[in-house]
Design a protein around this motif. Structure first.
Motif, PDB file in Angstrom:
ATOM      1  N   PHE A 173       0.827  -1.202   0.000  1.00 42.33           N
ATOM      2  CA  PHE A 173       0.000   0.000   0.000  1.00 42.33           C
ATOM      3  C   PHE A 173       0.865   1.257   0.000  1.00 42.33           C
ATOM      4  N   VAL A 174       1.860   1.309   0.856  1.00 41.40           N
ATOM      5  CA  VAL A 174       2.711   2.506   0.932  1.00 41.40           C
ATOM      6  C   VAL A 174       3.389   2.757  -0.413  1.00 41.40           C
ATOM      7  N   ALA A 175       3.923   1.712  -1.049  1.00 42.36           N
ATOM      8  CA  ALA A 175       4.594   1.880  -2.336  1.00 42.36           C
ATOM      9  C   ALA A 175       3.623   2.364  -3.415  1.00 42.36           C
ATOM     10  N   VAL A 176       2.446   1.742  -3.491  1.00 45.85           N
ATOM     11  CA  VAL A 176       1.457   2.139  -4.497  1.00 45.85           C
ATOM     12  C   VAL A 176       0.961   3.548  -4.215  1.00 45.85           C
ATOM     13  N   ASP A 177       0.622   3.830  -2.973  1.00 47.15           N
ATOM     14  CA  ASP A 177       0.099   5.143  -2.613  1.00 47.15           C
ATOM     15  C   ASP A 177       1.111   6.256  -2.931  1.00 47.15           C
ATOM     16  N   ARG A 178       2.367   6.055  -2.563  1.00 52.35           N
ATOM     17  CA  ARG A 178       3.404   7.064  -2.859  1.00 52.35           C
ATOM     18  C   ARG A 178       3.537   7.292  -4.363  1.00 52.35           C
ATOM     19  N   HIS A 179       3.546   6.201  -5.114  1.00 46.55           N
ATOM     20  CA  HIS A 179       3.676   6.293  -6.567  1.00 46.55           C
ATOM     21  C   HIS A 179       2.491   7.051  -7.169  1.00 46.55           C
ATOM     22  N   VAL A 180       1.292   6.692  -6.761  1.00 49.64           N
ATOM     23  CA  VAL A 180       0.074   7.320  -7.280  1.00 49.64           C
ATOM     24  C   VAL A 180       0.060   8.814  -6.952  1.00 49.64           C
ATOM     25  N   LYS A 181       0.446   9.161  -5.733  1.00 54.04           N
ATOM     26  CA  LYS A 181       0.482  10.581  -5.352  1.00 54.04           C
ATOM     27  C   LYS A 181       1.578  11.335  -6.094  1.00 54.04           C
ATOM     28  N   ARG A 182       2.742  10.712  -6.227  1.00 53.37           N
ATOM     29  CA  ARG A 182       3.879  11.372  -6.897  1.00 53.37           C
ATOM     30  C   ARG A 182       3.522  11.802  -8.313  1.00 53.37           C
ATOM     31  N   ALA A 227      -5.349   5.603  -4.172  1.00 55.79           N
ATOM     32  CA  ALA A 227      -5.125   4.245  -3.662  1.00 55.79           C
ATOM     33  C   ALA A 227      -5.907   4.092  -2.363  1.00 55.79           C
ATOM     34  N   PHE A 228      -6.423   2.907  -2.130  1.00 57.04           N
ATOM     35  CA  PHE A 228      -7.146   2.587  -0.907  1.00 57.04           C
ATOM     36  C   PHE A 228      -6.612   1.291  -0.321  1.00 57.04           C
ATOM     37  N   CYS A 229      -6.706   1.187   0.994  1.00 54.86           N
ATOM     38  CA  CYS A 229      -6.306  -0.002   1.725  1.00 54.86           C
ATOM     39  C   CYS A 229      -7.552  -0.575   2.402  1.00 54.86           C
ATOM     40  N   ALA A 230      -7.640  -1.888   2.517  1.00 55.17           N
ATOM     41  CA  ALA A 230      -8.788  -2.541   3.154  1.00 55.17           C
ATOM     42  C   ALA A 230      -8.944  -2.093   4.596  1.00 55.17           C
ATOM     43  N   PRO A 231     -10.154  -2.101   5.094  1.00 54.76           N
ATOM     44  CA  PRO A 231     -11.380  -2.516   4.414  1.00 54.76           C
ATOM     45  C   PRO A 231     -12.063  -1.354   3.691  1.00 54.76           C
ATOM     46  N   CYS A 232     -12.457  -1.607   2.479  1.00 56.33           N
ATOM     47  CA  CYS A 232     -13.206  -0.654   1.665  1.00 56.33           C
ATOM     48  C   CYS A 232     -13.998  -1.483   0.652  1.00 56.33           C
ATOM     49  N   ASP A 233     -15.304  -1.328   0.650  1.00 59.90           N
ATOM     50  CA  ASP A 233     -16.156  -2.157  -0.204  1.00 59.90           C
ATOM     51  C   ASP A 233     -16.076  -1.747  -1.671  1.00 59.90           C
ATOM     52  N   VAL A 234     -15.971  -2.757  -2.530  1.00 64.26           N
ATOM     53  CA  VAL A 234     -16.144  -2.606  -3.962  1.00 64.26           C
ATOM     54  C   VAL A 234     -17.461  -3.298  -4.298  1.00 64.26           C
ATOM     55  N   ASP A 278      -7.307  -6.125  -0.612  1.00 58.59           N
ATOM     56  CA  ASP A 278      -6.371  -5.604   0.379  1.00 58.59           C
ATOM     57  C   ASP A 278      -5.894  -4.210  -0.002  1.00 58.59           C
ATOM     58  N   VAL A 279      -5.626  -3.996  -1.275  1.00 56.27           N
ATOM     59  CA  VAL A 279      -5.209  -2.695  -1.802  1.00 56.27           C
ATOM     60  C   VAL A 279      -5.905  -2.517  -3.139  1.00 56.27           C
ATOM     61  N   MET A 280      -6.256  -1.269  -3.453  1.00 57.62           N
ATOM     62  CA  MET A 280      -6.796  -0.989  -4.782  1.00 57.62           C
ATOM     63  C   MET A 280      -6.330   0.379  -5.236  1.00 57.62           C
ATOM     64  N   PHE A 281      -6.255   0.531  -6.545  1.00 50.94           N
ATOM     65  CA  PHE A 281      -5.915   1.800  -7.174  1.00 50.94           C
ATOM     66  C   PHE A 281      -7.011   2.133  -8.165  1.00 50.94           C
ATOM     67  N   ILE A 282      -7.478   3.386  -8.100  1.00 51.46           N
ATOM     68  CA  ILE A 282      -8.489   3.881  -9.027  1.00 51.46           C
ATOM     69  C   ILE A 282      -7.900   5.095  -9.735  1.00 51.46           C
ATOM     70  N   SER A 283      -7.808   5.010 -11.053  1.00 53.47           N
ATOM     71  CA  SER A 283      -7.214   6.087 -11.849  1.00 53.47           C
ATOM     72  C   SER A 283      -8.138   7.301 -11.895  1.00 53.47           C
ATOM     73  N   ASN A 284      -7.569   8.414 -12.307  1.00 49.58           N
ATOM     74  CA  ASN A 284      -8.366   9.629 -12.464  1.00 49.58           C
ATOM     75  C   ASN A 284      -9.512   9.417 -13.445  1.00 49.58           C
ATOM     76  N   ALA A 285      -9.285   8.605 -14.470  1.00 48.10           N
ATOM     77  CA  ALA A 285     -10.332   8.339 -15.459  1.00 48.10           C
ATOM     78  C   ALA A 285     -11.528   7.610 -14.847  1.00 48.10           C
ATOM     79  N   ARG A 286     -11.286   6.817 -13.813  1.00 48.00           N
ATOM     80  CA  ARG A 286     -12.371   6.060 -13.165  1.00 48.00           C
ATOM     81  C   ARG A 286     -12.834   6.709 -11.850  1.00 48.00           C
ATOM     82  N   ARG A 287     -12.364   7.900 -11.563  1.00 46.97           N
ATOM     83  CA  ARG A 287     -12.685   8.572 -10.300  1.00 46.97           C
ATOM     84  C   ARG A 287     -14.186   8.602  -9.974  1.00 46.97           C
ATOM     85  N   PRO A 288     -15.100   8.713 -10.939  1.00 50.39           N
ATOM     86  CA  PRO A 288     -16.529   8.731 -10.597  1.00 50.39           C
ATOM     87  C   PRO A 288     -17.022   7.496  -9.833  1.00 50.39           C
TER      88      PRO A 288
END
Length: 185
Positions: A49-58, A64-71, A84-94
């Protein structure tokens, strides 16, 4: 825990109080994760999560989200998953609402000792049905990360990374995650 109608429908789901335990809802039935994740599971999840979150923010790529979060996979029959971890791009932000209303670009599942092949495959089928583009299945025992891509409504493994390799992702193409960093010791 409060009593809910069975099978649980989407409108009743929206009225449920916050639940601290990890769960999925499959065809309107709660499926609680038991026992709680191990410390190894949590350490691996945290590193990813930390690696993905840092990359996404950079690179301002999305969220990026960390569990628990419902899809929400489907509303009828009600089906939810909590990667456990998910990434949602700006294109899918809605799709980011009180819950995630559709498929993230990337999901990560860190295997626990109690996970069966059937359980993991069920999650992957649901993620593919929700149009998730990429999935990582992380095996702390084997110290591997399988990268899968969606093709024709199903996932296919396209790479498996282990130490001393660096994980590469089509969804996050500039990310180079050292596998050794993910697994403690």
């Amino acid at each position: 825990m409060a009593s809910f109608p069975k099978p649980l429908d989407y409108s009743a789901y929206l009225k449920t109080p916050e639940i601290k335990r990890r769960y999925d809802i499959v065809d309107g039935e709660f499926r609680f994760m038991s026992p709680a994740p191990t410390t190894l599971h949590q350490l691996v999840l945290q590193e990813i999560f930390v690696a993905v979150d840092r990359h996404v923010k950079r690179y301002s790529l999305g969220q990026a989200f960390c569990a628990p979060c419902d899809v929400i996979i489907s509303r009828s029959p009600l089906r939810t998953r909590q990667p456990d971890v998910m990434f949602i791009s700006n294109a899918r932000r809605p799709i980011i609402q009180d819950q995630v209303q559709g498929g993230p670009d990337l999901i990560v599942e860190v295997l626990s000792p109690g996970n069966t092949e059937k359980h993991v495959q069920g999650k992957l089928r649901d993620y593919a049905a929700a149009d998730v583009r990429e999935a990582w299945v992380v095996d702390p025992k084997q110290k591997t990360i399988a990268v899968l891509h969606a093709e024709k409504g199903a996932f296919r493994e396209t790479a498996r990374f282990r130490t001393p390799q660096r994980l590469r992702s089509k969804v996050l193409p500039r990310l180079r995650l050292p596998v050794a960093k993910v697994f403690p010791g």
